[in-house]
Scaffold this motif. Structure first.
Motif, PDB file in Angstrom:
ATOM      1  N   PHE A 218       0.836  -1.202   0.000  1.00 28.66           N
ATOM      2  CA  PHE A 218       0.000   0.000   0.000  1.00 28.66           C
ATOM      3  C   PHE A 218       0.873   1.255   0.000  1.00 28.66           C
ATOM      4  CE2 PHE A 218      -2.671   3.161   2.286  1.00 28.66           C
ATOM      5  CZ  PHE A 218      -3.733   3.211   1.405  1.00 28.66           C
ATOM      6  N   SER A 219       1.959   1.222   0.782  1.00 25.65           N
ATOM      7  CA  SER A 219       2.888   2.361   0.810  1.00 25.65           C
ATOM      8  C   SER A 219       3.516   2.574  -0.556  1.00 25.65           C
ATOM      9  CB  SER A 219       3.978   2.123   1.862  1.00 25.65           C
ATOM     10  OG  SER A 219       3.427   2.035   3.153  1.00 25.65           O
ATOM     11  N   GLY A 220       3.907   1.479  -1.190  1.00 25.88           N
ATOM     12  CA  GLY A 220       4.471   1.584  -2.535  1.00 25.88           C
ATOM     13  C   GLY A 220       3.478   2.204  -3.508  1.00 25.88           C
ATOM     14  N   ASP A 221       2.226   1.789  -3.416  1.00 24.79           N
ATOM     15  CA  ASP A 221       1.200   2.321  -4.318  1.00 24.79           C
ATOM     16  C   ASP A 221       1.015   3.829  -4.123  1.00 24.79           C
ATOM     17  OD1 ASP A 221       0.811  -0.242  -5.227  1.00 24.79           O
ATOM     18  OD2 ASP A 221      -1.015  -0.607  -4.060  1.00 24.79           O
ATOM     19  N   ILE A 222       0.961   4.261  -2.865  1.00 23.29           N
ATOM     20  CA  ILE A 222       0.749   5.685  -2.589  1.00 23.29           C
ATOM     21  C   ILE A 222       1.965   6.509  -3.023  1.00 23.29           C
ATOM     22  CG2 ILE A 222       0.371   7.408  -0.791  1.00 23.29           C
ATOM     23  CD1 ILE A 222      -2.091   5.711  -1.426  1.00 23.29           C
ATOM     24  N   LYS A 227       4.806   9.918  -7.674  1.00 22.30           N
ATOM     25  CA  LYS A 227       6.059   9.881  -8.430  1.00 22.30           C
ATOM     26  C   LYS A 227       7.300   9.838  -7.534  1.00 22.30           C
ATOM     27  CE  LYS A 227       3.585  10.236 -12.151  1.00 22.30           C
ATOM     28  NZ  LYS A 227       3.294   9.015 -12.948  1.00 22.30           N
ATOM     29  N   HIS A 228       7.152   9.362  -6.326  1.00 21.20           N
ATOM     30  CA  HIS A 228       8.315   9.129  -5.467  1.00 21.20           C
ATOM     31  C   HIS A 228       8.785   7.701  -5.753  1.00 21.20           C
ATOM     32  CE1 HIS A 228       7.137  12.433  -2.295  1.00 21.20           C
ATOM     33  NE2 HIS A 228       7.068  12.851  -3.557  1.00 21.20           N
ATOM     34  N   ASN A 229       9.365   7.523  -6.948  1.00 26.88           N
ATOM     35  CA  ASN A 229       9.598   6.182  -7.471  1.00 26.88           C
ATOM     36  C   ASN A 229      10.651   5.402  -6.702  1.00 26.88           C
ATOM     37  OD1 ASN A 229       7.659   6.535  -9.459  1.00 26.88           O
ATOM     38  ND2 ASN A 229       9.113   7.446 -10.885  1.00 26.88           N
ATOM     39  N   ASP A 230      11.700   6.064  -6.230  1.00 25.61           N
ATOM     40  CA  ASP A 230      12.741   5.346  -5.484  1.00 25.61           C
ATOM     41  C   ASP A 230      12.180   4.772  -4.188  1.00 25.61           C
ATOM     42  OD1 ASP A 230      14.564   5.923  -7.445  1.00 25.61           O
ATOM     43  OD2 ASP A 230      15.411   7.661  -6.411  1.00 25.61           O
ATOM     44  N   ALA A 249       2.615  -9.014  -3.682  1.00 25.81           N
ATOM     45  CA  ALA A 249       3.807  -8.157  -3.704  1.00 25.81           C
ATOM     46  C   ALA A 249       4.437  -8.142  -5.090  1.00 25.81           C
ATOM     47  CB  ALA A 249       4.812  -8.645  -2.661  1.00 25.81           C
ATOM     48  N   TYR A 250       4.587  -9.310  -5.690  1.00 27.52           N
ATOM     49  CA  TYR A 250       5.191  -9.385  -7.019  1.00 27.52           C
ATOM     50  C   TYR A 250       4.323  -8.677  -8.059  1.00 27.52           C
ATOM     51  CZ  TYR A 250       8.803 -12.708  -5.581  1.00 27.52           C
ATOM     52  OH  TYR A 250       9.877 -13.288  -4.996  1.00 27.52           O
ATOM     53  N   TYR A 251       3.023  -8.894  -7.979  1.00 25.16           N
ATOM     54  CA  TYR A 251       2.154  -8.298  -8.988  1.00 25.16           C
ATOM     55  C   TYR A 251       2.109  -6.781  -8.845  1.00 25.16           C
ATOM     56  CZ  TYR A 251      -1.744  -7.556 -12.129  1.00 25.16           C
ATOM     57  OH  TYR A 251      -2.536  -7.119 -13.175  1.00 25.16           O
ATOM     58  N   SER A 252       2.098  -6.281  -7.598  1.00 22.55           N
ATOM     59  CA  SER A 252       2.110  -4.833  -7.390  1.00 22.55           C
ATOM     60  C   SER A 252       3.403  -4.234  -7.915  1.00 22.55           C
ATOM     61  CB  SER A 252       1.938  -4.518  -5.898  1.00 22.55           C
ATOM     62  OG  SER A 252       0.699  -5.000  -5.422  1.00 22.55           O
ATOM     63  N   ARG A 253       4.504  -4.942  -7.702  1.00 27.05           N
ATOM     64  CA  ARG A 253       5.770  -4.441  -8.241  1.00 27.05           C
ATOM     65  C   ARG A 253       5.739  -4.483  -9.767  1.00 27.05           C
ATOM     66  NH1 ARG A 253      11.391  -6.772  -5.918  1.00 27.05           N
ATOM     67  NH2 ARG A 253      10.774  -8.625  -7.103  1.00 27.05           N
ATOM     68  N   ALA A 254       5.062  -5.489 -10.319  1.00 26.52           N
ATOM     69  CA  ALA A 254       4.913  -5.575 -11.775  1.00 26.52           C
ATOM     70  C   ALA A 254       4.153  -4.361 -12.304  1.00 26.52           C
ATOM     71  CB  ALA A 254       4.178  -6.858 -12.161  1.00 26.52           C
ATOM     72  N   GLN A 255       3.065  -3.993 -11.639  1.00 24.29           N
ATOM     73  CA  GLN A 255       2.288  -2.830 -12.062  1.00 24.29           C
ATOM     74  C   GLN A 255       3.112  -1.539 -11.950  1.00 24.29           C
ATOM     75  OE1 GLN A 255      -0.747  -2.792 -13.502  1.00 24.29           O
ATOM     76  NE2 GLN A 255      -0.619  -5.020 -13.465  1.00 24.29           N
ATOM     77  N   PHE A 256       3.992  -1.489 -10.943  1.00 30.13           N
ATOM     78  CA  PHE A 256       4.877  -0.334 -10.799  1.00 30.13           C
ATOM     79  C   PHE A 256       5.813  -0.236 -11.995  1.00 30.13           C
ATOM     80  CE2 PHE A 256       9.149   1.013  -9.301  1.00 30.13           C
ATOM     81  CZ  PHE A 256       8.884   2.358  -9.090  1.00 30.13           C
ATOM     82  N   TYR A 257       6.413  -1.355 -12.383  1.00 23.90           N
ATOM     83  CA  TYR A 257       7.304  -1.344 -13.550  1.00 23.90           C
ATOM     84  C   TYR A 257       6.538  -0.977 -14.816  1.00 23.90           C
ATOM     85  CZ  TYR A 257      11.154  -3.444 -10.923  1.00 23.90           C
ATOM     86  OH  TYR A 257      12.173  -3.673 -10.044  1.00 23.90           O
ATOM     87  N   SER A 259       4.009   1.026 -14.993  1.00 23.60           N
ATOM     88  CA  SER A 259       3.786   2.468 -14.973  1.00 23.60           C
ATOM     89  C   SER A 259       5.034   3.232 -15.403  1.00 23.60           C
ATOM     90  CB  SER A 259       3.348   2.927 -13.578  1.00 23.60           C
ATOM     91  OG  SER A 259       4.427   2.863 -12.655  1.00 23.60           O
ATOM     92  N   LEU A 260       6.201   2.598 -15.232  1.00 23.92           N
ATOM     93  CA  LEU A 260       7.454   3.226 -15.649  1.00 23.92           C
ATOM     94  C   LEU A 260       7.790   2.923 -17.106  1.00 23.92           C
ATOM     95  CD1 LEU A 260       9.723   2.493 -12.528  1.00 23.92           C
ATOM     96  CD2 LEU A 260       8.418   4.572 -13.048  1.00 23.92           C
ATOM     97  N   GLY A 261       6.984   2.065 -17.744  1.00 19.53           N
ATOM     98  CA  GLY A 261       7.239   1.702 -19.141  1.00 19.53           C
ATOM     99  C   GLY A 261       8.281   0.614 -19.294  1.00 19.53           C
TER     100      GLY A 261
END
Length: 579
Positions: A218-222, A227-230, A249-257, A259-261
């Protein structure tokens, strides 16, 4: 005499009630007794689904005793349900409910209903009054507290928002930190454009349980949202490290990547998520469906998607929905044989899947396996003996096998089982009967049934196409044939079958130049060589003054259909023959 619309009757009735309440000094004991009786009768009628009778009884009860709040509250529900948005009727119905509420504030369920009604009609102040009172009376009912805070935070002042946040804080003291509560507060901070408070809230949530994977994600998503990507990546990485088996956790990180293209990282993380044994299969199906929707157009990804299915099926071999999804994906990938194999497994796991039986039948027809298609229909009819669509399919199979009488019997059974309101299915069956008659060299009967099919459904494009084609073959009603096929072409401009019919109708109308233009496009779009299409091309080219090219088309057609006597004559004599 014409009956007045229900809305008008309601308005007139309310007017009468208002007049009564102004002119009568008060109900007599006899009036009250009768009103109570009518009220109980109205409740009985309501319980039996007799809404009109209940409404009439309530109206009479209200007329006898307009001071009875319970009668008014019950009647108000009916009035509001038939108000059709009329502001006068709505206002009078709300007035009845407010009258009841003000005198019966201990009636919890009616109070909640009245509060929700005021929310619905955007009467925020009255809704707040009722929710605040309910919150005071029932402080232990969390659902009331949540709703009170929610209404406070919607469109209110800054003080209202602070009050709402304070209520959520008080709930946290009792229940502990949670994502739902933090989300409520974050939404209020977001409305106030207070990014610092949002990040402060999510940090407090995460710090309340340092190893909670959900809080880390949830923290990663917020943080990612701002745009606090690091920092976001750090939280996702920490979540994956804390629980390496967490698919979330893996899928959320996948969605993060994503969003970064970073498509490669996205792909990798999705695979990691789906390979986790402890992730429930329903969640995996949601992830997989989302992934397929994004990737299915990329043919390069097909082997990887199939690999994913293989991994999941190895993990969950007895999951009906997983095999069914794989079958549907393989249909998209045009692997019809593979799709049929998966759908067979699906039906082995759950034979009570009517749509699955229909899909499996269609798949066997797609790969021209009439024997398996017939067996599948027969199996499906054991479970669903009244499925008219399967009788239509069975009739079509028999017709293709030359079993005209058997086909006719199945079509008749399909008609018998089809609801008279299902005009689309009736049209399809009548069209199929027309095909069967024409194949049996009974053209006149065929055209009777084609017209019947089009009477039921003028947009039955298969019937339109076939009728137009056979009219052209018979050389009759060519104007009608052209009108039919042009209607089809308006919606199926790139369908090779429809285009071939269009070219053939034009040929029969001696419009050879236009016919040649259309047959050329048809040949370009056709994925497989057809002897009939090639023969048509030869005939059209010959009549359009290209005998050499016509001969090449006829020769190609004859290779595919060596037993075609007419084609053989055309090739031998290098000329067109009229039948």
């Amino acid at each position: 005499m014409k009956k007045l619309p229900l809305l008008i009757l309601a308005i007139l009735a309310l007017g009468v009630l208002t007049a009564v309440s102004k002119t009568r000094r008060g109900p007599t004991d006899e009036d009250i007794r009768k009103a109570d009786y009518l009220y109980l009768e109205a409740l009985r009628a309501k319980s039996q689904g007799q809404g009109d009778a209940a409404f009439d009884l309530l109206m009479r009860a209200r007329e006898l005793n307009p001071a009875d709040e319970e009668i008014g509250e019950e009647l108000a529900g009916y009035v509001l349900s038939i108000s059709e948005g009329d502001s006068v009727v709505v206002a009078q119905g709300v007035e009845m409910m407010r009258d009841y509420y003000d005198k019966n504030q201990d009636d919890y369920f009616s109070s909640v209903k009245y509060a929700l009604l005021n929310e619905q009609i955007l009467n925020r102040e009255e809704a707040l009054r009722v929710w605040k009172n309910l919150h005071t009376r029932y402080p232990d009912r969390d659902e009331v507290t949540y709703r009170y805070a929610q209404v406070l935070g919607q469109g209110g002042t800054e003080d209202d928002r602070r009050h709402a946040i304070a209520i959520y804080d008080s709930l946290e003291i009792l229940t502990g930190k949670s994502i739902p509560l933090s989300s409520k507060k974050i939404q209020l901070y977001f409305n106030a454009n207070d990014t610092a408070k949002i990040l402060e809230e999510v940090d407090a949530l995460r710090n309340s349980a340092a190893n909670n994977v959900d809080y880390l994600v949830f923290s990663g998503d917020i943080y990612s949202m701002f745009k606090h990507n690091d920092e976001a990546k750090g939280f996702y990485d920490q979540a994956c490290a804390t629980d390496p088996s967490s698919g979330l956790a893996y899928y959320s990180r996948a969605q993060f990547y994503k969003s970064l293209g970073d498509s490669a990282a996205f792909d990798r993380e999705v695979f990691q998520a789906l390979k986790q044994d402890n992730l429930d299969v329903d969640t995996k199906l949601v992830i997989l469906r989302s992934y397929i929707q994004e990737m299915y157009n990329d043919s390069v990804q097909q082997p990887r998607i199939k690999q994913l299915f293989d991994v999941l099926i190895d993990q969950h071999p007895h999951e009906h929905d997983l095999h069914d999804m794989y079958a549907r994906y393989l249909i998209i990938a045009k692997d019809y044989a593979g799709a049929a194999a998966q759908e067979e497994l699906t039906l082995d796991l759950d034979p009570a899947d009517e749509e699955g039986w229909e899909m499996l039948t269609s798949l066997y027809l797609q790969i021209d396996d009439l024997e398996k298609a017939e067996k599948t229909v027969m199996k499906s009819l054991r479970y669903y003996p009244d499925n008219a669509k399967q009788y239509l399919v069975l009739g079509s199979i028999y017709s293709q096998q030359g079993k005209r009488d058997e086909a006719a019997k199945k079509y008749d059974k399909g008609l018998e089982l089809t609801d008279s309101a299902d005009v689309a299915l009736l049209s399809s069956i009548y069209g199929a009967i027309g095909d069967n008659f024409y194949a049996d060299e009974k053209a006149d009967s065929a055209f009777v049934y084609y017209k019947k099919a089009l009477l039921y459904n003028p947009e039955n494009y298969l019937a339109l196409n076939n009728c137009a084609y056979y009219l052209a073959c018979e050389g009759k009603d060519l104007d009608e044939a052209l009108s039919m096929i042009e209607k089809v072409m308006a919606v199926e401009a790139d369908n090779p079958t429809s285009m071939d019919t269009y070219a053939w109708v034009l040929f029969k109308r001696k419009d050879y130049a236009k016919a040649r233009e259309i047959i050329d496009k048809t040949l370009e779009l056709s994925e497989e060589e057809s002897p009939e299409l090639l023969e048509h091309a030869g005939d059209i080219y010959f009549m359009d003054g290209e005998p050499d090219q016509a001969l090449e088309f006829w020769k190609s057609a004859l290779k595919l259909d060596p037993d075609n006597e007419l084609l053989g004559r055309k090739v031998k004599h290098k000329t067109y023959f009229f039948k």
